[in-house]
Scaffold this motif. Structure first.
Motif, PDB file in Angstrom:
ATOM      1  N   LEU A  71       0.845  -1.178   0.000  1.00 23.02           N
ATOM      2  CA  LEU A  71       0.000   0.000   0.000  1.00 23.02           C
ATOM      3  C   LEU A  71       0.889   1.240   0.000  1.00 23.02           C
ATOM      4  O   LEU A  71       2.060   1.176   0.386  1.00 23.02           O
ATOM      5  CB  LEU A  71      -0.911   0.018   1.235  1.00 23.02           C
ATOM      6  CG  LEU A  71      -1.809  -1.200   1.447  1.00 23.02           C
ATOM      7  CD1 LEU A  71      -2.583  -1.054   2.756  1.00 23.02           C
ATOM      8  CD2 LEU A  71      -2.762  -1.384   0.279  1.00 23.02           C
ATOM      9  N   VAL A  72       0.332   2.352  -0.415  1.00 27.13           N
ATOM     10  CA  VAL A  72       1.106   3.592  -0.462  1.00 27.13           C
ATOM     11  C   VAL A  72       0.337   4.705   0.218  1.00 27.13           C
ATOM     12  O   VAL A  72      -0.848   4.911  -0.070  1.00 27.13           O
ATOM     13  CB  VAL A  72       1.420   4.000  -1.925  1.00 27.13           C
ATOM     14  CG1 VAL A  72       1.967   5.423  -1.989  1.00 27.13           C
ATOM     15  CG2 VAL A  72       2.425   3.032  -2.543  1.00 27.13           C
ATOM     16  N   ARG A  73       1.015   5.408   1.136  1.00 24.16           N
ATOM     17  CA  ARG A  73       0.477   6.675   1.606  1.00 24.16           C
ATOM     18  C   ARG A  73       0.928   7.705   0.575  1.00 24.16           C
ATOM     19  O   ARG A  73       2.109   7.935   0.366  1.00 24.16           O
ATOM     20  CB  ARG A  73       0.993   7.025   2.992  1.00 24.16           C
ATOM     21  CG  ARG A  73       0.028   8.042   3.689  1.00 24.16           C
ATOM     22  CD  ARG A  73       0.615   9.393   3.993  1.00 24.16           C
ATOM     23  NE  ARG A  73       1.725   9.376   4.891  1.00 24.16           N
ATOM     24  CZ  ARG A  73       1.658   9.724   6.188  1.00 24.16           C
ATOM     25  NH1 ARG A  73       0.527  10.106   6.721  1.00 24.16           N
ATOM     26  NH2 ARG A  73       2.742   9.740   6.928  1.00 24.16           N
ATOM     27  N   THR A  74      -0.038   8.305  -0.108  1.00 26.34           N
ATOM     28  CA  THR A  74       0.273   9.187  -1.222  1.00 26.34           C
ATOM     29  C   THR A  74       0.890  10.493  -0.741  1.00 26.34           C
ATOM     30  O   THR A  74       0.773  10.867   0.424  1.00 26.34           O
ATOM     31  CB  THR A  74      -0.989   9.485  -2.039  1.00 26.34           C
ATOM     32  OG1 THR A  74      -1.932  10.197  -1.220  1.00 26.34           O
ATOM     33  CG2 THR A  74      -1.620   8.199  -2.538  1.00 26.34           C
ATOM     34  N   ARG A  75       1.520  11.191  -1.688  1.00 26.65           N
ATOM     35  CA  ARG A  75       2.131  12.477  -1.338  1.00 26.65           C
ATOM     36  C   ARG A  75       1.093  13.502  -0.927  1.00 26.65           C
ATOM     37  O   ARG A  75       1.336  14.358  -0.085  1.00 26.65           O
ATOM     38  CB  ARG A  75       2.948  13.007  -2.521  1.00 26.65           C
ATOM     39  CG  ARG A  75       4.181  12.188  -2.818  1.00 26.65           C
ATOM     40  CD  ARG A  75       5.088  12.878  -3.801  1.00 26.65           C
ATOM     41  NE  ARG A  75       4.442  13.089  -5.101  1.00 26.65           N
ATOM     42  CZ  ARG A  75       5.056  13.593  -6.164  1.00 26.65           C
ATOM     43  NH1 ARG A  75       6.323  13.964  -6.065  1.00 26.65           N
ATOM     44  NH2 ARG A  75       4.425  13.730  -7.307  1.00 26.65           N
ATOM     45  N   SER A  76      -0.074  13.422  -1.538  1.00 30.20           N
ATOM     46  CA  SER A  76      -1.155  14.355  -1.231  1.00 30.20           C
ATOM     47  C   SER A  76      -2.465  13.739  -1.711  1.00 30.20           C
ATOM     48  O   SER A  76      -2.485  12.616  -2.228  1.00 30.20           O
ATOM     49  CB  SER A  76      -0.918  15.704  -1.925  1.00 30.20           C
ATOM     50  OG  SER A  76      -1.225  15.612  -3.315  1.00 30.20           O
ATOM     51  N   ALA A  77      -3.542  14.496  -1.551  1.00 26.17           N
ATOM     52  CA  ALA A  77      -4.845  14.048  -2.039  1.00 26.17           C
ATOM     53  C   ALA A  77      -5.130  14.524  -3.455  1.00 26.17           C
ATOM     54  O   ALA A  77      -6.243  14.329  -3.962  1.00 26.17           O
ATOM     55  CB  ALA A  77      -5.943  14.533  -1.099  1.00 26.17           C
ATOM     56  N   ALA A  78      -4.143  15.118  -4.120  1.00 23.19           N
ATOM     57  CA  ALA A  78      -4.333  15.588  -5.489  1.00 23.19           C
ATOM     58  C   ALA A  78      -4.568  14.413  -6.437  1.00 23.19           C
ATOM     59  O   ALA A  78      -4.049  13.308  -6.225  1.00 23.19           O
ATOM     60  CB  ALA A  78      -3.116  16.392  -5.943  1.00 23.19           C
TER      61      ALA A  78
END
Length: 248
Positions: A71-78
């Motif tokens: 899984l990845v915690r994304t850099r942002s919600a963009a």
């Protein structure tokens, strides 16, 4: 047997807790070592970790081969930041800084192909057609809108970030610890009542067990960088205690 997003969904539906680890350190070897601990999932942190995006295909493959789900915690919600890790092999995303239910709907749309969403076809490596979509509840606005967030169609779960939530609620002092713990328990209870899987970021196995007892079904038990430092510090302390006084 490798864990997949399908298996995690099945376990969550049955109310079974899944345990994972969080990775701030770069490299496929790191991912493989973490997955071989027996973790159900490994979260690669692109928001605050040292991992470069270009490493993600190799890291995701190493985690999968070692039996866990990447899984990845994304850099942002963009939109682009949510979709990009899915093109690079992630089987799901944990999206930070989600403001409210409308924002959560945008995140889900970024992860689903038309007509269910707006995800673009352009995969570089084997991601999931139906990836896990998990939004973080770590702001006062998300907490205020929690019931609506939990009702968002297509959302696989919510994930509580105690650190940022404590900042947003101004509950960072030791004197606020019990109050913050009460907020976390309330989120777990409300999510469970709504039938939505809830994840929590724990800082020890003991804390993780407590969250599981309350009904959390996605529990992160350790962070690689912190755990590495703690273990090395303990070993050095034991070694120095046994070598006797410093002759200097």
């Amino acid at each position: 047997m490798s864990v997949s997003e399908v298996v995690l969904r099945r376990r969550w539906s049955a109310g079974q807790p899944c345990h994972g680890v969080w990775s701030l350190l770069p490299g496929a070897v790191t991912g493989e070592v973490l997955a071989r601990t027996g973790a159900d999932y490994v979260v690669v942190d692109l928001q605050h970790g040292a991992m470069a995006e270009a490493e993600l295909p190799g890291v995701a493959a190493a985690i999968t081969a070692a039996g866990a789900i990447p899984l990845v915690r994304t850099r942002s919600a963009a939109f682009a930041d949510v979709g990009r890790p899915l093109d690079l092999g992630a089987r799901g995303v944990i999206v930070p800084n989600v403001r409210d239910a409308d924002h959560a709907q945008e995140v889900v749309a970024a992860c689903r192909y038309a007509p269910a969403g707006r995800r673009s076809i352009g995969r570089l490596s084997g991601g999931a057609d139906q990836p896990l979509v998990i939004v973080m509840v770590e702001t006062a606005t998300a907490l205020d809108d929690l019931d609506a967030v939990l009702a968002v169609e297509g959302l696989d779960g919510v994930y509580v970030g105690p650190g940022d939530l404590s900042l947003s609620l101004e509950l960072t002092r030791d004197a606020h610890r019990e109050e913050l713990r009460g907020v976390l328990s309330s989120i777990i209870a409300r999510s469970t009542a709504a039938g939505v899987p809830v994840g929590v970021h724990a800082y020890s196995g003991e804390e993780a067990a407590g969250y599981a007892a309350e009904g959390a079904t996605m529990i992160t038990v350790a962070v690689d960088a912190a755990s590495l430092g703690e273990v090395m510090t303990r070993h050095l302390g034991v070694a120095r205690a046994r070598r006797g006084p410093d002759p200097r």
